[in-house]
Design a protein around this motif. Structure first.
Motif, PDB file in Angstrom:
ATOM      1  N   ILE A  19       0.838  -1.206   0.000  1.00  0.00           N
ATOM      2  CA  ILE A  19       0.000   0.000   0.000  1.00  0.00           C
ATOM      3  C   ILE A  19       0.870   1.252   0.000  1.00  0.00           C
ATOM      4  N   LYS A  22       2.429   1.698  -3.496  1.00  0.00           N
ATOM      5  CA  LYS A  22       1.409   2.090  -4.487  1.00  0.00           C
ATOM      6  C   LYS A  22       1.038   3.562  -4.315  1.00  0.00           C
ATOM      7  N   ILE A  28      -4.281   4.624  -6.204  1.00  0.00           N
ATOM      8  CA  ILE A  28      -5.283   4.709  -5.148  1.00  0.00           C
ATOM      9  C   ILE A  28      -4.924   3.760  -3.998  1.00  0.00           C
ATOM     10  N   GLU A  29      -5.366   4.118  -2.819  1.00  0.00           N
ATOM     11  CA  GLU A  29      -5.147   3.277  -1.647  1.00  0.00           C
ATOM     12  C   GLU A  29      -6.139   2.125  -1.684  1.00  0.00           C
ATOM     13  N   ARG A  30      -5.634   0.944  -1.458  1.00  0.00           N
ATOM     14  CA  ARG A  30      -6.474  -0.253  -1.420  1.00  0.00           C
ATOM     15  C   ARG A  30      -6.620  -0.709   0.026  1.00  0.00           C
ATOM     16  N   PRO A  31      -7.773  -1.305   0.372  1.00  0.00           N
ATOM     17  CA  PRO A  31      -7.957  -1.819   1.737  1.00  0.00           C
ATOM     18  C   PRO A  31      -6.989  -2.968   2.036  1.00  0.00           C
ATOM     19  N   GLN A  34      -8.107  -6.475   1.058  1.00  0.00           N
ATOM     20  CA  GLN A  34      -8.041  -6.747  -0.376  1.00  0.00           C
ATOM     21  C   GLN A  34      -6.592  -7.038  -0.804  1.00  0.00           C
ATOM     22  N   VAL A  35      -5.664  -6.258  -0.293  1.00  0.00           N
ATOM     23  CA  VAL A  35      -4.256  -6.447  -0.645  1.00  0.00           C
ATOM     24  C   VAL A  35      -3.738  -7.784  -0.118  1.00  0.00           C
ATOM     25  N   ALA A  38      -4.936 -10.397  -2.442  1.00  0.00           N
ATOM     26  CA  ALA A  38      -4.216 -10.323  -3.718  1.00  0.00           C
ATOM     27  C   ALA A  38      -2.827 -10.943  -3.591  1.00  0.00           C
ATOM     28  N   GLU A  72       2.396  -4.299 -10.638  1.00  0.00           N
ATOM     29  CA  GLU A  72       2.951  -3.470  -9.566  1.00  0.00           C
ATOM     30  C   GLU A  72       4.478  -3.470  -9.545  1.00  0.00           C
ATOM     31  N   LEU A 135     -12.511  -0.790 -14.282  1.00  0.00           N
ATOM     32  CA  LEU A 135     -12.515  -0.770 -12.827  1.00  0.00           C
ATOM     33  C   LEU A 135     -13.957  -0.937 -12.395  1.00  0.00           C
ATOM     34  N   GLU A 137     -16.560  -1.178  -9.102  1.00  0.00           N
ATOM     35  CA  GLU A 137     -16.733  -0.994  -7.678  1.00  0.00           C
ATOM     36  C   GLU A 137     -17.621  -2.102  -7.122  1.00  0.00           C
TER      37      GLU A 137
END
Length: 141
Positions: A19, A22, A28-31, A34-35, A38, A72, A135, A137
């Motif tokens: 995070i 990135k 954008i910041e990811r929760p 979620q990361v 991933a 990434e 993308l 949501e």
């Protein structure tokens, strides 16, 4: 190019570092949840560590047989131009070569940030005429 001491370490990337990198690159910041998912679901990741700090990363996603995607590939701005990104990409490509089935043809893809295409062309990548994305949501139920 200024030389810098760093090491590449496989599969130790933590969500917090992901995070941080990135966001430093303007994404954008990811929760965290979620990361973490991933990172668990990816094929492989590598962290570039300098003085105990993660300063770069790269991931491989795909099916691990026919399709491999570099994701990434990020190096903190203050560490760019020091060979870290090049080392990360070469490390990911070496991993693919070590795991791909001999005698087969594989497809390696990536999405480059606009303006970074020449960096990836040095590794044999070429700009493709087609490509689409979306993308979406996810709304909580």
């Amino acid at each position: 190019m200024e030389e810098i001491q760093f090491e590449l370490v496989d599969n130790v990337l933590k969500a917090e570092d992901f995070i941080r990198l990135k966001m430093a690159a303007g994404f954008i910041e990811r929760p965290v949840q979620q990361v973490e998912a991933a990172l668990r679901n990816g094929l492989f990741n590598v962290s570039a560590i300098c003085d105990g700090k993660v300063v770069g990363m790269g991931r491989l996603v795909g099916d691990g047989a026919m399709y491999w995607y570099l994701q990434e590939i990020i190096v903190l701005p203050e560490y760019q131009g020091k060979g870290i990104g090049k080392s990360i990409v070469n490390h990911l490509l070496d991993h693919i070569k070590s795991k791909a089935i001999p005698g087969t043809i594989i497809d390696i893809g990536l999405t480059a940030v606009k303006g970074k295409e020449p960096f990836y062309e040095k590794f044999g990548f070429s700009v493709k005429a087609t490509g689409m994305g979306q993308l979406m949501e996810m709304i909580e139920i």
